[in-house]
Design a protein around this motif. Structure first.
Motif, PDB file in Angstrom:
ATOM      1  N   ALA A 246       0.842  -1.195   0.000  1.00 44.95           N
ATOM      2  CA  ALA A 246       0.000   0.000   0.000  1.00 44.95           C
ATOM      3  C   ALA A 246       0.877   1.245   0.000  1.00 44.95           C
ATOM      4  O   ALA A 246       2.041   1.205   0.403  1.00 44.95           O
ATOM      5  N   ILE A 247       0.305   2.359  -0.442  1.00 44.66           N
ATOM      6  CA  ILE A 247       0.969   3.656  -0.365  1.00 44.66           C
ATOM      7  C   ILE A 247       0.379   4.413   0.818  1.00 44.66           C
ATOM      8  O   ILE A 247      -0.842   4.457   0.997  1.00 44.66           O
ATOM      9  N   MET A 248       1.234   5.017   1.617  1.00 44.37           N
ATOM     10  CA  MET A 248       0.787   5.883   2.698  1.00 44.37           C
ATOM     11  C   MET A 248       1.388   7.268   2.497  1.00 44.37           C
ATOM     12  O   MET A 248       2.595   7.427   2.428  1.00 44.37           O
ATOM     13  N   VAL A 249       0.502   8.257   2.337  1.00 44.58           N
ATOM     14  CA  VAL A 249       0.926   9.646   2.196  1.00 44.58           C
ATOM     15  C   VAL A 249       0.672  10.324   3.532  1.00 44.58           C
ATOM     16  O   VAL A 249      -0.480  10.536   3.913  1.00 44.58           O
ATOM     17  N   PRO A 250       1.720  10.647   4.296  1.00 41.40           N
ATOM     18  CA  PRO A 250       1.510  11.129   5.667  1.00 41.40           C
ATOM     19  C   PRO A 250       0.933  12.530   5.781  1.00 41.40           C
ATOM     20  O   PRO A 250       0.337  12.872   6.790  1.00 41.40           O
ATOM     21  N   HIS A 251       1.105  13.357   4.734  1.00 35.20           N
ATOM     22  CA  HIS A 251       0.585  14.717   4.821  1.00 35.20           C
ATOM     23  C   HIS A 251      -0.045  15.118   3.495  1.00 35.20           C
ATOM     24  O   HIS A 251       0.631  15.225   2.483  1.00 35.20           O
ATOM     25  N   THR A 252      -1.358  15.330   3.522  1.00 37.26           N
ATOM     26  CA  THR A 252      -2.058  15.834   2.343  1.00 37.26           C
ATOM     27  C   THR A 252      -2.397  17.300   2.576  1.00 37.26           C
ATOM     28  O   THR A 252      -2.143  17.843   3.652  1.00 37.26           O
ATOM     29  N   ASP A 254      -5.106  18.668   3.221  1.00 36.37           N
ATOM     30  CA  ASP A 254      -6.057  18.939   4.314  1.00 36.37           C
ATOM     31  C   ASP A 254      -5.534  18.413   5.653  1.00 36.37           C
ATOM     32  O   ASP A 254      -6.253  18.379   6.644  1.00 36.37           O
ATOM     33  N   GLY A 255      -4.251  17.996   5.678  1.00 39.98           N
ATOM     34  CA  GLY A 255      -3.650  17.579   6.931  1.00 39.98           C
ATOM     35  C   GLY A 255      -3.894  16.138   7.318  1.00 39.98           C
ATOM     36  O   GLY A 255      -3.449  15.691   8.376  1.00 39.98           O
ATOM     37  N   ARG A 256      -4.592  15.371   6.484  1.00 39.54           N
ATOM     38  CA  ARG A 256      -4.872  13.976   6.807  1.00 39.54           C
ATOM     39  C   ARG A 256      -3.848  13.054   6.164  1.00 39.54           C
ATOM     40  O   ARG A 256      -3.115  13.426   5.272  1.00 39.54           O
ATOM     41  N   VAL A 257      -3.841  11.816   6.645  1.00 39.85           N
ATOM     42  CA  VAL A 257      -3.102  10.744   5.985  1.00 39.85           C
ATOM     43  C   VAL A 257      -3.957  10.214   4.851  1.00 39.85           C
ATOM     44  O   VAL A 257      -5.179  10.089   4.988  1.00 39.85           O
ATOM     45  N   LEU A 258      -3.330   9.916   3.715  1.00 43.70           N
ATOM     46  CA  LEU A 258      -4.056   9.303   2.601  1.00 43.70           C
ATOM     47  C   LEU A 258      -3.440   7.942   2.304  1.00 43.70           C
ATOM     48  O   LEU A 258      -2.212   7.802   2.279  1.00 43.70           O
ATOM     49  N   PHE A 259      -4.295   6.951   2.093  1.00 42.57           N
ATOM     50  CA  PHE A 259      -3.849   5.603   1.777  1.00 42.57           C
ATOM     51  C   PHE A 259      -4.345   5.193   0.392  1.00 42.57           C
ATOM     52  O   PHE A 259      -5.462   5.544  -0.005  1.00 42.57           O
ATOM     53  N   ALA A 260      -3.527   4.441  -0.323  1.00 46.16           N
ATOM     54  CA  ALA A 260      -3.957   3.699  -1.514  1.00 46.16           C
ATOM     55  C   ALA A 260      -3.625   2.247  -1.227  1.00 46.16           C
ATOM     56  O   ALA A 260      -2.455   1.896  -1.012  1.00 46.16           O
TER      57      ALA A 260
END
Length: 504
Positions: A246-252, A254-260
């Motif tokens: 999976a991909i984890m983006v720690p900072h988007t 809007d300040g949230r974590v985003l996962f793929a």
């Protein structure tokens, strides 16, 4: 004791209480998991973001519970590699150190050791990753699950230990004795219209996003505890990720974590965090939420997904607990710790928390219920309690892996007619025998129950689920002795619901 609410929290409480030997009745107004518990990001995790917030105790608790859950339900909880891609020089050492702390906090419950990856290693793990400016990555390990399938197995576990669980049984009144102390409930059978009264030593409100509504049954002036926050997920073909990580983006933005995340041979991308006024069973995505996820995914995937690529969009509402009651805080900053509240009439409410920690929440809740109800004190046994369907090598079960030990029973049903094992739709693996099983053994009462929560067809591919509805309705009608009018009503109702999942 009576437990109101058939999501992860309520069913967890039912398991804990029943396995200690208490008499338990659980009442769910709709279907098990109809609310938040079927709409998660599909992760059993410690919570990297909570580590960054400094909530070390929650992270440690969640990492321990993650390990216990894999131990007790290996047929439904699996390890998954997560990669944080690095596009700035400082990210590798920063996130590398953070993940080492994550490993350290997991202790003996660890899922695997994190390490820093080169750019070449990162691309090898994630061939669909955006390579422009890629410097490398950090790999770490967490858990993945199928939320509503786990919930159904939890409900079966509670029943195996003597609990009675009813879906489509809304509580319409909480009764009190002559001194104003809660002593039971009145509930309605939504199918027959019958009304029933039940006495109890303790009544537990575990209704998640609807906790305040139930609290006002005993105290109309009760202040709002829940700060509902909406999160959406978009589902695409597996080809958008084409990886076992999976991909984890720690900072988007809007300040949230985003996962793929790879999930059931599809790709799930999310989530958002949007405060809302009122909870509902079928929340709708906001246009800006869909746009945000598409835009953010496009920054990290070499093949940017578009609106037409969305197979399903599902929306969940988090039952976050207000920190100070003024409602002014940003919901992404609210703690995921659980809260236990007992009002002046003795109604016990458990709110907040997260999927991963449901077992610990239940233990805490039942301990309070024992004191409140003056019950004989019995120790909790759920740390080592295997959940229904326990199977150590469920990967060997093919498309029926989510059923664990119950897969053999589904194959027995298929012996009645080998055609029952044929997929009901070319784009999904679900077969007719699963429908028959879910009606006979998992209390599925509607086409939606089967296509949204016993199988995950609606969440994976809304159009395919709409196509499957007539066959599912026919199979269910045969099992439930229903007529052609019922079949038609079910198909019409399901397709109307499913249109909200198309994301168009």
């Amino acid at each position: 004791m009576v437990v109101i609410g058939g999501g992860a929290t309520g069913v967890g409480v039912a398991i804990d209480a029943a396995s200690r030997g208490y008499a338990v009745l659980l009442l769910e107004a709709q279907d098990f998991g109809k609310g938040t518990s079927s709409r998660s990001t599909k992760l059993i995790h410690g919570g990297v973001r909570y580590l960054e917030q400094g909530n070390i105790s929650l992270v440690m608790e969640a990492l321990k519970e993650r390990g216990l859950l894999r131990q007790n339900a290996p047929h439904l909880v699996h390890d998954l590699a997560f990669i944080v891609p690095n596009y700035s020089w400082w990210e590798a050492p920063f996130y590398g150190i953070g993940m080492k702390v994550y490993d350290l906090l997991a202790g003996k419950y660890g899922f695997g050791r994190s390490r820093i990856l080169s750019a070449a290693e990162t691309i090898e793990q994630l061939p669909n990753l955006q390579t422009d400016g890629l410097l490398g990555g950090v790999i770490y390990y967490d858990g993945q699950f199928d939320d509503s399938r786990l919930l159904i197995h939890m409900a079966a576990t509670a029943a195996d230990h003597g609990a009675t669980l009813l879906n489509y049984a809304p509580v319409i009144e909480i009764t009190k004795d002559e001194v104003g102390f809660v002593n039971g409930v009145i509930y309605k059978d939504a199918e027959t219209g019958g009304v029933h009264k039940v006495q109890a030593k303790v009544v537990i409100n575990a209704t998640g996003i609807f906790a305040d509504q139930v609290r006002r049954m005993t105290d109309p002036e009760a202040k709002q505890m829940i700060a509902p926050s909406q999160g959406i997920h978009l589902v695409f073909e597996r080809s958008f990720l084409r990886a076992n990580a999976a991909i984890m983006v720690p900072h988007t933005s809007d300040g949230r974590v985003l996962f793929a995340i790879p999930w059931h041979d599809h790709t799930v991308v999310g989530t958002t965090d949007t405060p809302i006024e009122q909870p509902s069973y079928e929340p709708l995505p906001f246009e800006e939420e869909i746009g945000f996820i598409l835009d953010t995914a496009a920054q990290f995937l070499s093949r940017p997904p578009s609106r037409k690529d969305i197979l399903s969009v599902y929306v969940g509402i988090r039952p976050l607990v207000r920190s100070d009651g003024d409602g002014g805080e940003k919901t992404s900053a609210l703690s995921r710790d659980h809260t236990i509240h007992i009002d002046s009439s003795g109604l016990l409410t458990i709110a907040g928390g997260k999927w991963t920690t449901y077992r610990h929440m239940a233990e805490d809740c039942v301990n309070h219920a024992i004191t409140l109800g003056r019950l004989d004190d019995t120790a909790c046994i759920t740390k080592s309690l295997k959940l229904h369907g326990y199977h150590e090598t469920s990967d060997d079960l093919g498309a029926l892996w989510v059923y664990g030990a119950d897969a053999a029973e589904i194959l027995t049903i298929a012996n009645e007619d080998p055609n029952l094992l044929e997929p009901m739709h070319p784009e999904l693996t679900y077969c007719a025998a699963e429908v028959v099983w879910s009606v006979r053994n998992e209390m599925a009462r509607t086409v939606e129950d089967v296509l949204a929560r016993r199988t995950r067809a609606l969440f994976l591919n809304a159009r395919a689920a709409m196509d499957m509805a007539p066959l599912v309705a026919e199979l269910m009608a045969r099992e439930l002795s229903q007529n052609a009018a019922w079949i038609e009503d079910q198909v019409v109702a399901f397709r109307a619901l499913a249109r909200n999942y198309l994301g168009q």
